[in-house]
Design an enzyme around this catalytic site. Sequence first.
Site, PDB file in Angstrom:
ATOM      1  N   ASP A  45     -20.590 -29.719  33.946  1.00  0.00           N
ATOM      2  CA  ASP A  45     -19.384 -29.053  34.932  1.00  0.00           C
ATOM      3  C   ASP A  45     -18.998 -30.076  35.707  1.00  0.00           C
ATOM      4  O   ASP A  45     -19.359 -30.986  36.305  1.00  0.00           O
ATOM      5  CB  ASP A  45     -19.985 -28.078  35.890  1.00  0.00           C
ATOM      6  CG  ASP A  45     -18.864 -27.006  36.015  1.00  0.00           C
ATOM      7  OD1 ASP A  45     -18.179 -27.289  36.947  1.00  0.00           O
ATOM      8  OD2 ASP A  45     -19.171 -25.997  35.616  1.00  0.00           O
ATOM      9  N   ASN A 100     -16.798 -24.377  26.371  1.00  0.00           N
ATOM     10  CA  ASN A 100     -16.256 -23.131  27.267  1.00  0.00           C
ATOM     11  C   ASN A 100     -15.412 -23.701  28.435  1.00  0.00           C
ATOM     12  O   ASN A 100     -14.572 -22.844  28.848  1.00  0.00           O
ATOM     13  CB  ASN A 100     -17.596 -22.487  27.808  1.00  0.00           C
ATOM     14  CG  ASN A 100     -17.034 -21.428  28.806  1.00  0.00           C
ATOM     15  OD1 ASN A 100     -16.553 -20.588  28.532  1.00  0.00           O
ATOM     16  ND2 ASN A 100     -17.275 -22.027  30.244  1.00  0.00           N
ATOM     17  N   SER A 162      -9.702 -17.211  22.718  1.00  0.00           N
ATOM     18  CA  SER A 162      -9.042 -16.235  23.398  1.00  0.00           C
ATOM     19  C   SER A 162      -8.072 -15.199  22.574  1.00  0.00           C
ATOM     20  O   SER A 162      -7.433 -15.883  21.488  1.00  0.00           O
ATOM     21  CB  SER A 162      -8.235 -16.441  24.591  1.00  0.00           C
ATOM     22  OG  SER A 162      -7.498 -15.603  25.155  1.00  0.00           O
ATOM     23  N   TYR A 175      -1.514 -22.280  27.234  1.00  0.00           N
ATOM     24  CA  TYR A 175      -2.701 -21.700  27.215  1.00  0.00           C
ATOM     25  C   TYR A 175      -3.018 -21.171  25.852  1.00  0.00           C
ATOM     26  O   TYR A 175      -3.920 -21.513  24.909  1.00  0.00           O
ATOM     27  CB  TYR A 175      -3.023 -20.888  28.137  1.00  0.00           C
ATOM     28  CG  TYR A 175      -4.665 -20.099  28.063  1.00  0.00           C
ATOM     29  CD1 TYR A 175      -5.781 -20.869  28.749  1.00  0.00           C
ATOM     30  CD2 TYR A 175      -4.669 -19.016  27.525  1.00  0.00           C
ATOM     31  CE1 TYR A 175      -7.041 -20.187  28.524  1.00  0.00           C
ATOM     32  CE2 TYR A 175      -6.032 -18.219  27.304  1.00  0.00           C
ATOM     33  CZ  TYR A 175      -7.077 -18.834  28.034  1.00  0.00           C
ATOM     34  OH  TYR A 175      -8.236 -18.312  27.890  1.00  0.00           O
ATOM     35  N   LYS A 179      -5.504 -22.667  22.656  1.00  0.00           N
ATOM     36  CA  LYS A 179      -6.542 -21.582  22.361  1.00  0.00           C
ATOM     37  C   LYS A 179      -6.290 -21.415  20.569  1.00  0.00           C
ATOM     38  O   LYS A 179      -7.300 -21.253  19.928  1.00  0.00           O
ATOM     39  CB  LYS A 179      -6.527 -20.356  22.876  1.00  0.00           C
ATOM     40  CG  LYS A 179      -7.184 -20.453  24.344  1.00  0.00           C
ATOM     41  CD  LYS A 179      -8.485 -21.047  24.223  1.00  0.00           C
ATOM     42  CE  LYS A 179      -8.990 -20.800  25.722  1.00  0.00           C
ATOM     43  NZ  LYS A 179     -10.405 -21.301  25.726  1.00  0.00           N
TER      44      LYS A 179
END
Length: 307
Positions: A45, A100, A162, A175, A179
């Site tokens: 992260d 992720n 997604s 986006y 994806k």
Amino acid sequence: MLIEPRLQSDLLKEKVAIVTGGSRGIGGATSEMLAANGAHVVIADVDADAAHKAVDDINGAFGSDRASAFVGDLLAEGACDELVHGTAKERGRLDIVVNNAGYAWDGGIHSMTDEQFQAMLDIHLIVPFRISRACAPIFRTAAEKEDASGEADYRKMIMVSSMAGQWGLMGAGNYASAKAGMLGLMRTLAQEWGRFRVNSNAVAFGVIQTRFGQPQSEDEVIEVDGRKIKVGMPHKQAARMGVKVNPDHKPTQEEIYATKPNPMITLGRSGSIREAAESIFWLASPLSDYVTGQVLTVSGGARGGMS
């Protein structure tokens, strides 16, 4: 802790997993789910405080060596190699990778800048590509050693995609494109790495309740390459979806992650981060050893345009 895992077991005992963006939301719930079932999870992260808190929570709940942190910007040169090779060297193996990490930077195609479009490709597609490339020699060597000893094990490469990647998404073409690209990468990895016993699959989520489903505010900001991007939906979009906008109220963690009624979804509500993590867990576990090159749609029965 973000969730209370409904299953705790030794199914992933001795496995080592990387979860990018693994401290909050779907990634955080996934880190907890994998650790609850025996894996050591490396939480990658960019937010040091969030990463270390997640590590402390997991180790406190499931054991003193169930999680560790890799803090860094995965877009930086060499960061993906450092994450993957550092994990394999320190832990002695690498079994599960959950791609992720990501965020949204919405806008209509007619007004979108090159920078805005490229930013989504970078985090949602280029980073998983670099991580996959770094994993290749590690996975291949592990398979060759197993072949020589007569053993067999399966490694897991999981893309968090997604429904937007399958159907498109108005106001988020960058986006949706990234994806969708993830799915092409996943399917190619499945074909190229099958002989090394790597299961490469993706989860295509519908509406999962995270901080990205909250109205934008100054309390939730992502800093990327010196840019400050507000997390969440523009206020007009939130109002259209029936999400209350109160600039004077900072939502609690419970409010952020609570599922909400949604008549556009067959099951009548949005999904939870626990339900999202459970689907990823299945793909990360031996229960999916004969599944590869597939997209698992987790949407409550939602149709196109809902993600």
